[in-house]
Design an enzyme around this catalytic site. Sequence first.
Site, PDB file in Angstrom:
ATOM      1  N   THR A 138      -1.729  -3.306  -2.783  1.00 47.71           N
ATOM      2  CA  THR A 138      -2.434  -2.032  -2.577  1.00 47.71           C
ATOM      3  C   THR A 138      -1.748  -0.895  -3.313  1.00 47.71           C
ATOM      4  O   THR A 138      -2.401   0.053  -3.768  1.00 47.71           O
ATOM      5  CB  THR A 138      -2.498  -1.729  -1.064  1.00 47.71           C
ATOM      6  OG1 THR A 138      -3.310  -2.718  -0.455  1.00 47.71           O
ATOM      7  CG2 THR A 138      -3.081  -0.361  -0.772  1.00 47.71           C
ATOM      8  N   SER A 162      -1.659  -9.637  -2.598  1.00 46.82           N
ATOM      9  CA  SER A 162      -0.631 -10.564  -2.111  1.00 46.82           C
ATOM     10  C   SER A 162      -1.128 -11.501  -1.022  1.00 46.82           C
ATOM     11  O   SER A 162      -0.456 -12.468  -0.684  1.00 46.82           O
ATOM     12  CB  SER A 162       0.608  -9.809  -1.638  1.00 46.82           C
ATOM     13  OG  SER A 162       0.470  -9.358  -0.311  1.00 46.82           O
ATOM     14  N   ASP A 193       0.654  -7.482   2.609  1.00 47.71           N
ATOM     15  CA  ASP A 193       0.253  -8.579   3.497  1.00 47.71           C
ATOM     16  C   ASP A 193       1.268  -9.723   3.572  1.00 47.71           C
ATOM     17  O   ASP A 193       1.474 -10.305   4.640  1.00 47.71           O
ATOM     18  CB  ASP A 193      -1.120  -9.135   3.071  1.00 47.71           C
ATOM     19  CG  ASP A 193      -2.260  -8.200   3.460  1.00 47.71           C
ATOM     20  OD1 ASP A 193      -2.026  -7.271   4.255  1.00 47.71           O
ATOM     21  OD2 ASP A 193      -3.376  -8.402   2.966  1.00 47.71           O
TER      22      ASP A 193
HETATM   23  N1  ASP Z   1      -4.123  -7.135   0.634  1.00 50.35           N
HETATM   24  C1  ASP Z   1      -3.145  -6.217   0.072  1.00 50.35           C
HETATM   25  C2  ASP Z   1      -1.992  -7.037  -0.481  1.00 50.35           C
HETATM   26  O1  ASP Z   1      -1.262  -7.588   0.291  1.00 50.35           O
HETATM   27  C3  ASP Z   1      -2.679  -5.307   1.119  1.00 50.35           C
HETATM   28  C4  ASP Z   1      -1.591  -4.366   0.735  1.00 50.35           C
HETATM   29  O2  ASP Z   1      -0.958  -4.453  -0.297  1.00 50.35           O
HETATM   30  O3  ASP Z   1      -1.342  -3.476   1.571  1.00 50.35           O
HETATM   31  O4  ASP Z   1      -1.837  -7.134  -1.691  1.00 50.35           O
END
Ligand code: ASP
Length: 326
Positions: free
Chosen positions: A21, A70, A103
């Site tokens: 993110t 991730s 994540d």
């Molecule tokens: N789904 C994203 C990831 O883990 C969430 C984040 O980075 O906060 O890449």
Amino acid sequence: MRQEPFSPPLATVLVLGTGGTIAGVAPAAGAATGAGYTAGVLGVEQLLAAAPGVEAVARLQLRQLCNIDSKDAQPDLWLRLAEAVEDWRAQGGGGCVITHGSDTLEETAYALDCLLGPGAPVVLTAAMLPAGALSADGPRNLFDAVRVAADASAAGRGVLCVLHGRVHAARDVSKERPAQIDAFGSGERGPLGWIDAGGLRWTREPPAAAVAGEPAKSALHVDAAAHWPRVELVCSHAGADGALVRVLLHASRQGLLQPPLHALVVLGTGGGTVHRELQIALDEAAAGGVLVQVVPRHGCCQRGAYDGLNAVKVRVRLLLQGRRRI
Ligand code: ASP
């Protein structure tokens, strides 16, 4: 003649980008709030451009290792990161910052903690809001992570995670509050320290890196030709009957599961209790050579070789230990 004040040379820090993110971008409609964004879009150079002043903290070298969400990470990423850090250290480089998705940050951080020997600081950071959102937390987290990676007092404390002004140990950190900007915590142990306008302050010692029975880091150093074993998570709960474990065992014995089942991490109720029906199936698995490790459903193991580790970190450990040539 007027003497210039002495300023010590800046540390050199490698920033490795992997996505998440922190490198996410929202479409125009969600730009302000960060709604509906795509993770892993911006390059590490763009992330640093949004953190003005960081060049006064350290001399930076940048490397984009991948750009992913991730949640889709593969364990091979841990090896690639460990290799990149070791190469950097071998060239005489200083600390490393890894930008990562939130994540699975705790899995990558703990895997690196297992794989890397002592040396200059290695610091993971992430964000809960994508770049460009109002009050995006990525630039500040990245800035703080570089400050910690450039600080000699951060060396020898294991792999660190810097988020929301706190410095966490890889062994302790987890995404405890996924709906909040202050998402990460270190359970009852609390963070190792704080980073704010007043600088970096340590509040406690890092958790013991090597506990009884834990192999030396070199023994965990896995070679490229080896394969990851299969380690699955199952949960004990009201009505747990062991059917899932038996399906896994059957498929594994029939050669339908590749790689076959190596270990099961069981999320137990309470402090690690298991439904009696599930326990019967787990005993069958253990009798068939499958490693079975029970971990509390919430929180961490409280003793033994896995003391302080939550379920996903116990799984990381079993994956690293079980990795072998096939
Ligand atoms: N789904 C994203 C990831 O883990 C969430 C984040 O980075 O906060 O890449």
